[in-house]
Structure formats: structure tokens, C-alpha cells
Design a protein around this motif. Structure first.
Motif, mmCIF file in Angstrom:
data_model
loop_
_atom_site.group_PDB
_atom_site.id
_atom_site.type_symbol
_atom_site.label_atom_id
_atom_site.label_comp_id
_atom_site.label_asym_id
_atom_site.label_seq_id
_atom_site.Cartn_x
_atom_site.Cartn_y
_atom_site.Cartn_z
ATOM 1 N N ASN A 1 61.114 76.908 56.815
ATOM 2 C CA ASN A 1 61.414 78.225 56.244
ATOM 3 C C ASN A 1 60.840 78.404 54.836
ATOM 4 O O ASN A 1 60.435 79.501 54.458
ATOM 5 N N GLU A 2 60.788 77.328 54.065
ATOM 6 C CA GLU A 2 60.355 77.458 52.671
ATOM 7 C C GLU A 2 58.869 77.179 52.463
ATOM 8 O O GLU A 2 58.308 77.538 51.431
ATOM 9 N N TYR A 3 58.218 76.539 53.446
ATOM 10 C CA TYR A 3 56.781 76.293 53.370
ATOM 11 C C TYR A 3 56.091 77.023 54.521
ATOM 12 O O TYR A 3 56.713 77.333 55.542
ATOM 13 N N ARG A 4 54.798 77.255 54.354
ATOM 14 C CA ARG A 4 54.047 77.846 55.453
ATOM 15 C C ARG A 4 53.581 76.722 56.367
ATOM 16 O O ARG A 4 52.656 75.964 56.038
ATOM 17 N N VAL A 5 54.223 76.606 57.515
ATOM 18 C CA VAL A 5 53.889 75.599 58.517
ATOM 19 C C VAL A 5 53.164 76.318 59.654
ATOM 20 O O VAL A 5 53.741 77.188 60.310
ATOM 21 N N GLN A 6 51.922 75.978 59.869
ATOM 22 C CA GLN A 6 51.057 76.699 60.807
ATOM 23 C C GLN A 6 50.800 75.869 62.061
ATOM 24 O O GLN A 6 50.712 74.641 62.014
ATOM 25 N N ALA A 7 50.663 76.540 63.210
ATOM 26 C CA ALA A 7 50.320 75.871 64.462
ATOM 27 C C ALA A 7 48.827 76.001 64.738
ATOM 28 O O ALA A 7 48.240 77.066 64.550
ATOM 29 N N HIS A 8 48.216 74.905 65.164
ATOM 30 C CA HIS A 8 46.821 74.897 65.599
ATOM 31 C C HIS A 8 46.802 74.469 67.059
ATOM 32 O O HIS A 8 47.244 73.367 67.407
ATOM 33 N N LEU A 9 46.310 75.337 67.959
ATOM 34 C CA LEU A 9 46.331 75.055 69.384
ATOM 35 C C LEU A 9 45.123 74.221 69.806
ATOM 36 O O LEU A 9 43.990 74.513 69.421
ATOM 37 N N PHE A 10 45.394 73.200 70.602
ATOM 38 C CA PHE A 10 44.366 72.336 71.170
ATOM 39 C C PHE A 10 44.492 72.392 72.684
ATOM 40 O O PHE A 10 45.608 72.329 73.221
ATOM 41 N N ASP A 11 43.359 72.525 73.388
ATOM 42 C CA ASP A 11 43.436 72.691 74.841
ATOM 43 C C ASP A 11 42.592 71.669 75.594
ATOM 44 O O ASP A 11 42.257 71.871 76.753
ATOM 45 N N GLY A 12 42.224 70.562 74.957
ATOM 46 C CA GLY A 12 41.480 69.523 75.659
ATOM 47 C C GLY A 12 42.418 68.501 76.277
ATOM 48 O O GLY A 12 43.645 68.641 76.258
ATOM 49 N N TYR A 13 41.821 67.440 76.825
ATOM 50 C CA TYR A 13 42.623 66.351 77.387
ATOM 51 C C TYR A 13 43.329 65.616 76.259
ATOM 52 O O TYR A 13 42.737 65.288 75.230
ATOM 53 N N TRP A 14 44.600 65.337 76.461
ATOM 54 C CA TRP A 14 45.391 64.583 75.492
ATOM 55 C C TRP A 14 46.487 63.852 76.253
ATOM 56 O O TRP A 14 47.229 64.460 77.029
ATOM 57 N N GLU A 15 46.578 62.563 76.065
ATOM 58 C CA GLU A 15 47.587 61.775 76.762
ATOM 59 C C GLU A 15 48.182 60.746 75.812
ATOM 60 O O GLU A 15 47.451 60.003 75.138
ATOM 61 N N ASP A 16 49.492 60.729 75.742
ATOM 62 C CA ASP A 16 50.202 59.724 74.960
ATOM 63 C C ASP A 16 50.358 58.477 75.832
ATOM 64 O O ASP A 16 51.032 58.515 76.864
ATOM 65 N N LEU A 17 49.718 57.370 75.443
ATOM 66 C CA LEU A 17 49.750 56.138 76.242
ATOM 67 C C LEU A 17 50.876 55.224 75.777
ATOM 68 O O LEU A 17 50.673 54.034 75.534
ATOM 69 N N GLY A 18 52.064 55.776 75.662
ATOM 70 C CA GLY A 18 53.186 55.034 75.113
ATOM 71 C C GLY A 18 53.992 54.243 76.118
ATOM 72 O O GLY A 18 54.885 53.478 75.743
ATOM 73 N N THR A 19 53.703 54.389 77.418
ATOM 74 C CA THR A 19 54.430 53.652 78.453
ATOM 75 C C THR A 19 53.439 52.959 79.380
ATOM 76 O O THR A 19 52.261 53.335 79.463
ATOM 77 N N ILE A 20 53.926 51.957 80.113
ATOM 78 C CA ILE A 20 53.077 51.260 81.079
ATOM 79 C C ILE A 20 52.563 52.243 82.138
ATOM 80 O O ILE A 20 51.379 52.216 82.513
ATOM 81 N N LYS A 21 53.413 53.139 82.599
ATOM 82 C CA LYS A 21 52.995 54.094 83.634
ATOM 83 C C LYS A 21 51.888 55.015 83.133
ATOM 84 O O LYS A 21 50.870 55.209 83.807
ATOM 85 N N SER A 22 52.064 55.595 81.932
ATOM 86 C CA SER A 22 51.045 56.508 81.414
ATOM 87 C C SER A 22 49.751 55.765 81.113
ATOM 88 O O SER A 22 48.656 56.286 81.352
#
Length: 428
Positions: free
Chosen positions: A244-265
Motif C-alpha cells: 500500500n505504501e510503495y508502488r509494487v508493480q507486476a510484470h507478466l511472463f508467459d514462457g516456460y517456467w518450472e519450479d524444480l523443488g520436488t522429486i516429481k517436478s
């Protein structure tokens, strides 16, 4: 660009990636047959023109240190560097990192120098290709204090992410962390029209999930880190407190992105690399992924059936073997009449000589790699494993979770830890 410092978070103990993280930190986990996870964010930074990079680690960082020291060397007359910042006791703190924000705070002296206008914070365990210059463009054009990289996701994936809502200009005006109910989700629905205006087709993806990539004005970052009570995590505490007190902006990304944080992923993303149209392509001429030069010979493959296979350098695969939907890492040696399906074989750190193999066989120790006649399916074989002859790794009982001294099972995937010896004729 020289006024931007990049900080890559090495993560915690990596328990969800265990046993791959039994003897190494998450960013040091091999990926793609010849790379390590840390190569992804570092390469994205370098390809985007940002070459002042610190990697923050605290667990099992020795192999990561070696990899970075042997890989990323810059012109001595330039200002580029890639260096490790391991957790350490200081006069101000004697604690381990308590979270993402705490890790950055404990290394404040490296960016609170007046030399850097921006600080970019990245994760060390994700697979993606991104031009950070576009993120910087969004940050500057919107005159933001903080810009967050976001990816649109469908409703069924929202429970694993931090979500935001935005106004018509992309300014963030709401946060929630891993919502579990429809009531929690409802305020974060983003109309498809807004997503389309960002040049992205929503295709049923009406929620904006955080990628864990943040671009701060340095002054803003310091103010947020100093705010009392001190926060430990960006997603759970820092951003919900301050949007609320700072300008926090969103930047959209639409490419491949995968979090490899688990054995399954990790397993699924690795196998996808061997497909006809991999969602992430290491062969792309754009955004080259860098790694250590090993000077390995080309792979030797003799009378073998390969179907959707990715084979790295320095491998020897002998006749009669069938490999389907499988990734083969550096220096792998696979014997005769082996069947590998839906498997990730990470490889080996060294070649074994004929004399070593003969000596080991007299002691009943299998060769490095996969022995003759073995059948392996839906598995993950870590580096320097010795799989004997006629071994069967099939998990026919469909066990989902299990641990023993010589293997683990995660989500039905059999994981053979680094350096494990599996004797001849073993059945798992």
C-alpha cells in the motif's frame, strides 16, 4: 546495467528434493544431462546484460563453490563476477538464514554501498529462460519501487503459489500465500481482458502466481528490510506489509517456467527435455545456457535403440540396449541388453579404467553405471551409482513413499542416491 546487483537464493535444506540434496545444495543439483540448476538463473542474468551476481547458500555448498569457480570467469578489466556468499556468523547475527528476506538482510553490506541502484533477487531451483531487461523496462516505465515477475496459472495450480491482484495499470493491490479455499481465491481472479492487454493469452489462466523473481530499487529494499518487526520472508511478510505504501508493480511472463523443488517436478521436467518438442529447449540459439567446460569425448553408441532420448557427452552405451523417454547424463556407461524407460540417469564424475573395472569385479563390486541385462523404469539414478547386472528397478508394487539405506521412493519414482551400489540380480 552495472548499477544492478543480482542475488540468487540457494534455498534451504532442500528436503523435498532429497536424496538429490543428500550431499549437495539445491542449486548444485544436475539438470539437462550436463548442467546444474544454478546455471539457469546465472545464464539468464548474463544473457540479459547483468553480470554482477552473488549466490547465497548455507547448506552443503562445496560442490556448488567448485562449479562456480571453474565456470564463471570474467575479463579482469571488466566488473563482472559470480561469487558465493555462504551463511556465516557476524557481529550482527549468529543465526542461519530464517527465510528469503532474512538471507538478503544478513548480506546487506554487499548492496548497501551506494554503488547499486537496483537489486534483483532470484531463486536457484527453477527452469526457465527470461530476458530480465524486459523486467527492468517494466520497472522503469511504471516508476515502480518493486517489480514482481508473475506468471498466469489456472485455478487448479493456485494452491502452490503466492498470488497477487492488480489494478488496471498493473499495480499490485493484494497478496495471498498458497490459498486453499474458493473464498480465499475469489478476490484474486484476474479478468482475461487485462491479461490480454499485456500481450498474453489467458487460456483459462486467470490467476497471477509469483515466480520468486523480484526487482527492487535499492533504497526501497533497505527500507523494507529495516521495518520493525523484522520480516523473514518476502512473500509471506514483506510484500503484504508494504504494497500500500510503495508502488509494487507486476510484470507478466508467459514462457516456460518450472519450479524444480520436488522429486516429481524434477523428474517430469527432465524427461520432457527428451521429447519431440521440449517445453524448455537447451538447443535454442537464443539465451544460451552456460556451464562448465569438461572437454569430454563424443558419446559412443553401439547397436542401440533410442526413442525420445537426450544423451550427454562422454557416454558409452553398448549393443542390444533399448532407451525410451530417458535422459542420460555425462560419462554414463550402460551395458548390453539394458532397458531404460522414463528414467533420469545423472551420470558420473569420472571415467573408470578397464583395470579398475576388472579389480572391482573380482571383489564383487559392479561397474560405474548400469550393468548388463538390467531393466529400469520410472527411476532417478544419481551420480556415480553402480547398478549391477540383471537388476530390476520397476516398483511393481506401486509404492508411493519409502526410504531405505540404498534407495528412496517419492511419488512412485525410485531414487537411487549418489554413489549407491546395487548388487547383481537385485529387484526393487
Amino acid at each position: 546495467m552495472q548499477s544492478t546487483l543480482c542475488l540468487i537464493l540457494g534455498g534451504g535444506r532442500g528436503t523435498r528434493l532429497y536424496p538429490l540434496t543428500k550431499s549437495r545444495s539445491k542449486p548444485a543439483v544436475p539438470v539437462g544431462g550436463k548442467y546444474r540448476l544454478i546455471d539457469i538463473p546465472i545464464s539468464n542474468c548474463i544473457n540479459s546484460g547483468f553480470n554482477q551476481i552473488y549466490v547465497l547458500t548455507q547448506f552443503l555448498s562445496a560442490s556448488l563453490n567448485r562449479h562456480i569457480a571453474n565456470t564463471y570467469k570474467f575479463d579482469m578489466f571488466g566488473k563482472g563476477f559470480v561469487e558465493i556468499l555462504a551463511a556465516q556468523q557476524t557481529n550482527e547475527s549468529a543465526n542461519w538464514y530464517q527465510g528469503t528476506a532474512d538471507a538478503i538482510r544478513q548480506n546487506r553490506q554487499y548492496f548497501d554501498t551506494g554503488a547499486y541502484q537496483h537489486v534483483m533477487i532470484l531463486s536457484g531451483d527453477q527452469l526457465y529462460r527470461m530476458d530480465f531487461q524486459k523486467l527492468m523496462d517494466t520497472h522503469r516505465e511504471s516508476k515502480a519501487d518493486v517489480t514482481l515477475a508473475m506468471i498466469p496459472v489456472p485455478k487448479e495450480q493456485t494452491s502452490g503459489f503466492g498470488l497477487i491482484k492488480v489494478d488496471s495499470k498493473g499495480r499490485v493491490n493484494g497478496f495471498t500465500e498458497k490459498p486453499k479455499t474458493d473464498a480465499e481465491l475469489q478476490p484474486f481472479y484476474i479478468p482475461g481482458e487485462w491479461i490480454e492487454r499485456q500481450g498474453v493469452q489467458p487460456n483459462g489462466r486467470n490467476y497471477l502466481a509469483s515466480m520468486g523473481i523480484y526487482l527492487f530499487n535499492t533504497k526501497t529494499l533497505i527500507e523494507m528490510l529495516d521495518f520493525k518487526p523484522l520480516a523473514t520472508d518476502f512473500g509471506k511478510e514483506v510484500f503484504p506489509r508494504h504494497y500500500n505504501e510503495y508502488r509494487v508493480q507486476a510484470h507478466l511472463f508467459d514462457g516456460y517456467w518450472e519450479d524444480l523443488g520436488t522429486i516429481k517436478s524434477y523428474h517430469e521436467a527432465s524427461l520432457a527435455l527428451a521429447g519431440d518438442h521440449p517445453p524448455f529447449d537447451f538447443h535454442s540459439p537464443d539465451g544460451v545456457i552456460f556451464t562448465r567446460m569438461r572437454y569430454l569425448p563424443a558419446s559412443r553408441i553401439v547397436n542401440v535403440t533410442l526413442d525420445r532420448a537426450l544423451v550427454a557427452d562422454g557416454c558409452v552405451i553398448l549393443d542390444g540396449t533399448k532407451i525410451v523417454n530417458t535422459l542420460i547424463g555425462v560419462r554414463s556407461r550402460i551395458g548390453r541388453n539394458v532397458v531404460l524407460k522414463d528414467t533420469v540417469l545423472i551420470g558420473a564424475d569420472r571415467f573408470e579404467t578397464d583395470a579398475e573395472r576388472d579389480a572391482n569385479r573380482t571383489r564383487g563390486v559392479p561397474d560405474l553405471g548400469i550393468g548388463d541385462g538390467s531393466v529400469i523404469q520410472n527411476a532417478l539414478i544419481d551420480k556415480d551409482a553402480r547398478i549391477g547386472r540383471n537388476v530390476k528397478i520397476l516398483n511393481e508394487a506401486n509404492v508411493q513413499e519409502f526410504d531405505s539405506d540404498c534407495y528412496s521412493i517419492r511419488d512412485g519414482i525410485v531414487v537411487i542416491p549418489r554413489g549407491t551400489v546395487i548388487p547383481d540380480n537385485t529387484v526393487i
